[in-house]
Scaffold this active site. Structure first.
Site, PDB file in Angstrom:
ATOM      1  N   ASP A   8       0.867  -1.168   0.000  1.00  0.00           N
ATOM      2  CA  ASP A   8       0.000   0.000   0.000  1.00  0.00           C
ATOM      3  C   ASP A   8       0.912   1.229   0.000  1.00  0.00           C
ATOM      4  O   ASP A   8       2.105   1.136   0.311  1.00  0.00           O
ATOM      5  CB  ASP A   8      -0.888  -0.030   1.243  1.00  0.00           C
ATOM      6  CG  ASP A   8      -1.774   1.184   1.354  1.00  0.00           C
ATOM      7  OD1 ASP A   8      -2.420   1.548   0.362  1.00  0.00           O
ATOM      8  OD2 ASP A   8      -1.805   1.786   2.448  1.00  0.00           O
ATOM      9  N   LEU A   9       0.375   2.391  -0.332  1.00  0.00           N
ATOM     10  CA  LEU A   9       1.207   3.594  -0.439  1.00  0.00           C
ATOM     11  C   LEU A   9       1.087   4.479   0.801  1.00  0.00           C
ATOM     12  O   LEU A   9       2.014   4.544   1.610  1.00  0.00           O
ATOM     13  CB  LEU A   9       0.816   4.370  -1.699  1.00  0.00           C
ATOM     14  CG  LEU A   9       1.668   5.595  -2.037  1.00  0.00           C
ATOM     15  CD1 LEU A   9       3.141   5.239  -2.177  1.00  0.00           C
ATOM     16  CD2 LEU A   9       1.159   6.246  -3.328  1.00  0.00           C
TER      17      LEU A   9
END
Length: 211
Positions: A8-9
């Site tokens: 995920d970012l």
């Protein structure tokens, strides 16, 4: 097969909480003329912007997204940075032969700029953003798309994220999941989602993935 590690970012690779929540509040003030509650700011966290704003004002979504984008861009340089240890984590995984991807519900424009700003983009063989799929996390589609782009198998893959949606998407896609505690805002909910592993710091990912 080399290990495939999907990240995920926001909240996992990048510390962007203050930027995202600040831009959300600014958009609500500019378009709706009011201050959103803390619950409204955090509701549907991890979902695409349009979905988050639709719950507040279905007829003003486009204006809210535009105002959010303007506020985000104005504060960008001062309020976003990689979490400590992330750059070293990515380097060590790549040096060990792992293939990497970003799986985010964020808009592609923003995701690519975030990665480019900090020199992280070359580390990744794939970036799957919100508009690249029909169904965002917690659906498995973004994870499965990243695996296809990496030419990787689910049995060799890991999904790392700070949110429940990351764990749910990874599990639905048949990959092992790691809860990223260093960026998690709802640790109890993340633990309750039962990831296969949890990591208190980015450095712990290396030993989990590479053994």
């Amino acid at each position: 097969m080399p290990a495939a590690v999907l990240f995920d970012l926001d909240g996992t690779l990048l510390d962007s909480f203050a930027l995202i929540t600040g831009a959300f509040r600014d958009a609500c003030r500019a378009v709706l003329g009011r201050e959103p509650s803390e619950r409204e700011v955090l509701a549907r966290w991890g979902k695409p912007l349009a979905i988050r704003f639709e719950a507040l004002a279905p007829s003003r979504v486009d204006a809210l997204v535009a105002a959010y984008t303007a506020a985000y861009d104005a504060s960008y340089a001062a309020l976003i940075r990689p979490f400590p240890g992330v750059e070293d984590l990515l380097r060590r995984l790549r040096d060990a032969g792992a293939v990497l991807a970003v799986v985010t519900s964020k808009r592609r424009r923003s995701a690519l700029r975030d990665l480019e700003t900090f020199g992280l983009l070359p580390r990744f063989g794939a970036v799957v953003a919100g508009e690249d799929v029909t169904h965002v996390k917690p659906a498995p589609e973004p994870v499965l798309r990243a695996l296809r782009e990496l030419d990787a198998e689910a049995g060799d893959a890991w999904m790392v994220g700070d949110g429940v949606l990351d764990v749910q998407a990874g599990r639905a896609a048949g990959v092992r999941t790691i809860g990223a505690l260093w960026g998690a805002r709802e640790r109890e909910a993340l633990a309750a989602s039962a990831p296969d592993y949890v990591a208190a710091s980015p450095g712990e990912i290396v030993s989990l993935v590479l053994g």
